[in-house]
Each structure stands twice: as C-alpha cells, then as structure tokens.
Scaffold this active site. Structure first.
Site: not given
Ligand code: 5GP
Ligand code: ZN
Length: 119
Positions: A30, A87, A96, A100
C-alpha cells in the site's frame, strides 16, 4: 479499465512494489501504509467492489484470501495474526473502485481501528 489505478499497476503503466503475482491476482505494498505490513491483494479482473462480485467469481475471491494468508506467513505475521479488510463502497470506506483485500499486521491493533470508518 481506463482511469483505474489498480488496472494500471497490473498493466505496469503505474509503478508499484509487487510482492506476488499469478495469473489471477497481484499483491502490492500500500502506498500509504497504516501498519508495518500493509499489502493489497488485487484480482487482475476489474471488479468494482464486493457488491458487484458475480457467482462465477466465487473461486477467485477464495484465491485472494489464500494469497493473503500465504503473504501473511511470508511477512512473519501469520503468528501472532493479522487483519483482512475489504472496504465496500463509500459507506465502507472504499476509495479505489477495483476490488482489493487489505492485509494488515505487524503491530498491535489500535482500538480505533476496530471501528475505523464507522462513527
Ligand atoms: P480502499 O480505501 O479503497 O479500501 O483502499 C485503497 C488503498 O489503496 C488505500 O489504502 C490507498 O493507500 C491505496 N492506494 C491508492 N492508490 C494507490 C496506488 O497508486 N498505489 C498503491 N500501491 N496503493 C494505492
Ligand atoms: Zn481496475
């Protein structure tokens, strides 16, 4: 899918630290870790969220969890343990919209993490 950061990472159009890859999934670090170990296990197939998973994806979802477990042991957090988070939609804290699985561990769980996203 265009404008999806995880599709772009899978296609190597965006950089990421990829720790695992097979024909169905990748696992990356992350970019804003919330724990000493914070990995994302991502299916190569673009699925918006858990809400749009189809019955035909059942085996894929199982694979993601077993990849998370394998990585947890590789990262030495199989014991004492770790947290898996999916999430789902904005109300669930999803930012995102490509499904995931978060793998979090390596430090004691902060009490507020138990209710993160729920107020
Ligand atoms: P969500 O909030 O959708 O469950 O988690 C999205 C996660 O993706 C977040 O923890 C955020 O830090 C991570 N993230 C968002 N964009 C990127 C990216 O471009 N690269 C990486 N490695 N992580 C990302
Ligand atoms: Zn995508």
């Amino acid at each position: 899918m265009e404008n999806c950061p995880f599709c772009q990472i899978i296609e190597r159009k965006l950089p990421a630290t990829i720790l695992y890859e097979d024909e169905d999934a990748v696992a990356i670090q992350d970019i804003r870790p919330l724990a000493p170990v914070h990995l994302l296990i991502i299916p190569k197939k673009h699925i918006d969220s858990l809400n749009t998973v189809a019955a035909e994806d059942t085996a894929l979802i199982g694979r993601l969890l077993l990849i998370a477990r394998k990585l947890a042991f590789e990262q030495h957090i199989g014991e004492p343990g770790y947290r898996i988070v999916i999430n789902t939609n904005r109300g669930g804290g999803q930012t995102v919209f490509h499904l995931h699985v978060h793998l979090l561990g390596g430090a004691p769980i902060a009490p507020e993490l138990l209710v993160k996203g729920l107020q």
